[in-house]
Design a protein around this motif. Structure first.
Motif, PDB file in Angstrom:
ATOM      1  N   LEU A   1       2.423  -0.331   0.366  1.00 35.10           N
ATOM      2  CA  LEU A   1       2.293   1.100   0.092  1.00 35.10           C
ATOM      3  C   LEU A   1       2.382   1.368  -1.408  1.00 35.10           C
ATOM      4  N   LEU A   2       3.347   0.738  -2.061  1.00 37.11           N
ATOM      5  CA  LEU A   2       3.476   0.875  -3.511  1.00 37.11           C
ATOM      6  C   LEU A   2       2.239   0.314  -4.207  1.00 37.11           C
ATOM      7  N   GLY A   3       1.723  -0.814  -3.692  1.00 42.43           N
ATOM      8  CA  GLY A   3       0.537  -1.411  -4.287  1.00 42.43           C
ATOM      9  C   GLY A   3      -0.670  -0.500  -4.204  1.00 42.43           C
ATOM     10  N   GLY A   4      -0.826   0.172  -3.067  1.00 40.03           N
ATOM     11  CA  GLY A   4      -1.948   1.079  -2.926  1.00 40.03           C
ATOM     12  C   GLY A   4      -1.879   2.251  -3.882  1.00 40.03           C
ATOM     13  N   ARG A   5      -0.688   2.814  -4.046  1.00 41.61           N
ATOM     14  CA  ARG A   5      -0.557   3.955  -4.961  1.00 41.61           C
ATOM     15  C   ARG A   5      -0.660   3.518  -6.418  1.00 41.61           C
ATOM     16  N   ALA A   6      -0.181   2.309  -6.716  1.00 44.23           N
ATOM     17  CA  ALA A   6      -0.290   1.797  -8.086  1.00 44.23           C
ATOM     18  C   ALA A   6      -1.747   1.663  -8.503  1.00 44.23           C
TER      19      ALA A   6
ATOM     20  N   GLY B   1       2.816  15.911 -14.857  1.00 47.72           N
ATOM     21  CA  GLY B   1       3.035  15.728 -16.282  1.00 47.72           C
ATOM     22  C   GLY B   1       3.286  14.294 -16.682  1.00 47.72           C
ATOM     23  N   GLY B   2       2.791  13.335 -15.913  1.00 45.76           N
ATOM     24  CA  GLY B   2       2.902  11.937 -16.307  1.00 45.76           C
ATOM     25  C   GLY B   2       4.102  11.222 -15.744  1.00 45.76           C
ATOM     26  N   ARG B   3       4.909  11.871 -14.931  1.00 43.62           N
ATOM     27  CA  ARG B   3       6.089  11.215 -14.371  1.00 43.62           C
ATOM     28  C   ARG B   3       5.693  10.345 -13.183  1.00 43.62           C
ATOM     29  N   PHE B   4       6.347   9.214 -13.085  1.00 44.27           N
ATOM     30  CA  PHE B   4       6.124   8.322 -11.949  1.00 44.27           C
ATOM     31  C   PHE B   4       7.253   8.521 -10.951  1.00 44.27           C
ATOM     32  N   ASP B   5       6.894   8.562  -9.685  1.00 46.12           N
ATOM     33  CA  ASP B   5       7.861   8.814  -8.615  1.00 46.12           C
ATOM     34  C   ASP B   5       8.676   7.539  -8.340  1.00 46.12           C
ATOM     35  N   LEU B   6       9.638   7.272  -9.226  1.00 43.85           N
ATOM     36  CA  LEU B   6      10.444   6.061  -9.103  1.00 43.85           C
ATOM     37  C   LEU B   6      11.300   6.082  -7.841  1.00 43.85           C
ATOM     38  N   ALA B   7      11.888   7.224  -7.529  1.00 44.56           N
ATOM     39  CA  ALA B   7      12.728   7.322  -6.327  1.00 44.56           C
ATOM     40  C   ALA B   7      11.908   7.060  -5.076  1.00 44.56           C
ATOM     41  N   GLY B   8      10.697   7.600  -5.024  1.00 42.14           N
ATOM     42  CA  GLY B   8       9.828   7.361  -3.883  1.00 42.14           C
ATOM     43  C   GLY B   8       9.427   5.901  -3.767  1.00 42.14           C
ATOM     44  N   ALA B   9       9.147   5.273  -4.928  1.00 43.01           N
ATOM     45  CA  ALA B   9       8.765   3.860  -4.923  1.00 43.01           C
ATOM     46  C   ALA B   9       9.902   2.985  -4.411  1.00 43.01           C
ATOM     47  N   VAL B  10      11.130   3.267  -4.865  1.00 42.82           N
ATOM     48  CA  VAL B  10      12.287   2.448  -4.468  1.00 42.82           C
ATOM     49  C   VAL B  10      12.603   2.633  -2.989  1.00 42.82           C
ATOM     50  N   THR B  11      12.654   3.876  -2.528  1.00 50.97           N
ATOM     51  CA  THR B  11      13.025   4.117  -1.127  1.00 50.97           C
ATOM     52  C   THR B  11      11.945   3.623  -0.161  1.00 50.97           C
ATOM     53  N   SER B  12      10.669   3.818  -0.504  1.00 54.84           N
ATOM     54  CA  SER B  12       9.602   3.371   0.406  1.00 54.84           C
ATOM     55  C   SER B  12       9.543   1.856   0.482  1.00 54.84           C
ATOM     56  N   THR B  13       9.676   1.186  -0.653  1.00 58.46           N
ATOM     57  CA  THR B  13       9.614  -0.284  -0.660  1.00 58.46           C
ATOM     58  C   THR B  13      10.815  -0.880   0.058  1.00 58.46           C
ATOM     59  N   ALA B  14      12.014  -0.338  -0.220  1.00 55.74           N
ATOM     60  CA  ALA B  14      13.218  -0.847   0.448  1.00 55.74           C
ATOM     61  C   ALA B  14      13.148  -0.606   1.951  1.00 55.74           C
TER      62      ALA B  14
ATOM     63  N   VAL C   1      11.021  10.401   2.845  1.00 57.59           N
ATOM     64  CA  VAL C   1      10.322  11.636   3.194  1.00 57.59           C
ATOM     65  C   VAL C   1      10.926  12.819   2.451  1.00 57.59           C
ATOM     66  N   LEU C   2      12.256  12.881   2.364  1.00 55.26           N
ATOM     67  CA  LEU C   2      12.920  13.966   1.632  1.00 55.26           C
ATOM     68  C   LEU C   2      12.561  13.940   0.153  1.00 55.26           C
ATOM     69  N   VAL C   3      12.530  12.724  -0.420  1.00 52.94           N
ATOM     70  CA  VAL C   3      12.170  12.590  -1.838  1.00 52.94           C
ATOM     71  C   VAL C   3      10.740  13.081  -2.080  1.00 52.94           C
ATOM     72  N   GLU C   4       9.824  12.689  -1.189  1.00 55.94           N
ATOM     73  CA  GLU C   4       8.421  13.057  -1.384  1.00 55.94           C
ATOM     74  C   GLU C   4       8.208  14.564  -1.239  1.00 55.94           C
ATOM     75  N   ARG C   5       8.971  15.202  -0.372  1.00 51.40           N
ATOM     76  CA  ARG C   5       8.817  16.643  -0.190  1.00 51.40           C
ATOM     77  C   ARG C   5       9.247  17.415  -1.425  1.00 51.40           C
ATOM     78  N   ARG C   6      10.149  16.848  -2.220  1.00 49.39           N
ATOM     79  CA  ARG C   6      10.674  17.545  -3.392  1.00 49.39           C
ATOM     80  C   ARG C   6      10.038  17.079  -4.696  1.00 49.39           C
ATOM     81  N   SER C   7       9.264  16.006  -4.659  1.00 48.60           N
ATOM     82  CA  SER C   7       8.715  15.432  -5.883  1.00 48.60           C
ATOM     83  C   SER C   7       7.515  16.232  -6.374  1.00 48.60           C
ATOM     84  N   ALA C   8       7.466  16.439  -7.707  1.00 54.99           N
ATOM     85  CA  ALA C   8       6.324  17.133  -8.297  1.00 54.99           C
ATOM     86  C   ALA C   8       5.070  16.266  -8.222  1.00 54.99           C
ATOM     87  N   GLU C   9       5.246  14.977  -8.287  1.00 54.61           N
ATOM     88  CA  GLU C   9       4.129  14.032  -8.173  1.00 54.61           C
ATOM     89  C   GLU C   9       4.537  12.924  -7.206  1.00 54.61           C
ATOM     90  N   PRO C  10       4.433  13.168  -5.923  1.00 54.97           N
ATOM     91  CA  PRO C  10       4.930  12.202  -4.946  1.00 54.97           C
ATOM     92  C   PRO C  10       4.126  10.905  -4.939  1.00 54.97           C
TER      93      PRO C  10
END
Length: 471
Positions: free
Chosen positions: A60-65, A193-206, A243-252
């Protein structure tokens, strides 16, 4: 399709062929690996588990990357890593070195595969041209796996290390061509604005790592039930957090609105069910031929070669069927053929000759040709270009998770019904195998129901004069 675009398709097909043949050859070579490195049965299983963990956990992370960092960059970078660590696997002098190499190889495939798929879906116009390209791509992936079973048997006769060195030689031609032909693309602007969803990447991969680990360990005889359950619970908790992180992320990392697409969800559920049934069935057949009948790895690979008919049919017959009948009807036909194929093998006995098995093998190959590529079309059709990598990552995650789940359930049912799943155990019985074969039949029957529901909705839309969508 001429010139540079045809060359691009050949390069991408070469990469997915490389990934398929790598996995298939290793499956055949495992007994030789165990004997040479002195690995126990439990540690040997981790040679496969490590790859599945890396592949399924990071897909999933690979696809978004690929969408965020560039499809060309991700494809070339991780194809290089894939080749390097495949070669290092061949040089491994101990079990832990081989397991580590396989984990990194799986991670690299998780980034490379959705990037390659996204290059196809963004380089070929949606419609007949893209459909044909995707079906050729799917057929090549199947050919890699089918031919890998035979090639693995031949190379293992020389040395199991050639199973790892052969992909390196093949990549020597693919990498330079890929650098020339894979197009450059502008990186899409990010909404946040150029931010990467680090929290989403960590929680989804884990979450993916833990869930895949739990599924893989279900069917292993030495797995501890408490550890497996803990991994499953932790994985589900992290999935909820994601899912909670993605709902609140400006750039999920994953735009949850994408999952509201009925065709995409049905395609992914179908992919999960079909992969689980196919790999579960192949595992049962391998046990039957090698453990009960005493066939060699090469003989087993040749017996399964008929399944590779999809490599010919996927790019030739399937596009015509899709154009004439639509994706949903072709996928439904594939699920129904798979159900017939697996059901024909249910009364398997010790006195069966290969001609008795052949109808199952050829129908399984035809079912794969009618299902795998069209599901890829359905999962990526109508998705915006900037999310094609994500759509490909979701689809491949479904395939990998389904394969792991189906295999684990088949192993567990076989063991519970009186068989054993360990290679060389000598305790495999026809009762256990027949019980295990019910799992693939049930999975494709459920897949047919899911696809049929999508077909009914498509018919309603056509009658109402609305747009038609696949699956």
């Amino acid at each position: 399709m001429t010139g540079r675009r045809l060359g691009l398709l050949l390069v991408l097909c070469g990469a997915i062929f490389l990934e398929g043949i790598d996995v298939a050859m290793l499956n055949v070579a495992l007994p030789a690996v165990r004997a040479d490195l002195g690995m126990s049965t439990g540690s040997l299983s981790w040679v496969l588990t490590a790859y599945v963990l890396g592949y399924g956990g990071f897909m999933l992370l690979g696809g978004r990357a690929a969408d965020l960092l560039g499809r060309r960059r991700m494809f070339l970078c991780w194809l290089t890593v894939f080749v390097l660590f495949s070669g290092l696997g061949g040089l491994a002098g101990s079990g832990w070195m081989l397991i580590a190499a396989r984990f990194v190889t799986g991670v690299s495939a998780a980034f490379m595969t959705p990037a390659g798929l996204a290059v196809i879906t963004t380089s070929f116009a949606e419609g007949a041209q893209r459909n044909r390209a995707l079906l050729v791509y799917a057929g090549t992936a199947a050919a890699g796996f089918s031919l890998g079973l035979v090639t693995g048997g031949l190379l293992t006769g020389l040395s199991w290390r050639w199973v790892f060195f052969a992909p390196v030689l093949l990549a020597g031609a693919i990498l330079p061509a890929a650098a020339l032909l894979v197009p450059r693309e502008e990186r899409p602007a990010r909404r946040g604005g150029g931010r990467f969803d680090l929290a989403g990447a960590v929680t989804s991969t884990a979450a993916a790592l833990l869930l895949v680990l739990a599924v893989v360990r279900v069917g292993e005889p030495d797995a501890r039930a408490g550890v497996t359950a803990a991994a499953a619970v932790a994985g589900l908790a992290l999935l909820a957090a994601f899912v909670l992180v993605e709902r609140r992320s400006a750039e999920p990392l994953v735009r949850l609105g994408l999952l509201r697409s009925g065709p995409l969800v049905r395609a992914n559920i179908g992919a999960m069910l079909f992969a689980g049934s196919f790999f579960g069935f192949q595992f049962v057949v391998t046990l039957y031929l090698q453990e009960l009948r005493g066939w060699s790895p090469l003989q087993t690979g040749l017996a399964l070669l008929a399944v590779g008919v999809d490599a010919v049919l996927a790019p030739t017959l399937t596009p015509r069927l899709v154009e004439r009948f639509g994706t949903a009807r072709v996928v439904l036909g594939g699920f129904c053929l798979a159900a017939v194929s697996y059901a024909l093998f249910l009364p398997v006995g010790l006195d069966w000759t290969y001609p008795t098995m052949f109808p199952t093998m050829i129908l399984a190959g035809l079912a794969f040709a009618l299902t795998y590529g069209p599901l890829t079309i359905a999962a990526t059709e109508g998705v915006a270009q900037e999310e094609q990598g994500l759509a490909g990552g979701l689809l491949n995650t479904s395939f990998q998770f389904g394969a792991a789940l189906g295999l684990s359930i088949v192993v567990a049912v076989n063991a519970a019904a009186g068989g054993t799943a360990g290679a060389g155990s000598g305790g495999v019985g026809t009762d256990g195998l027949r019980a295990a074969l019910v799992v693939p039949v049930a999975a494709v029957a459920l897949g047919a129901v899911v696809t049929g529901f999508g077909l009914r909705r498509e018919t309603w839309r056509r009658r109402a004069g609305g747009p038609s969508r696949a699956v």
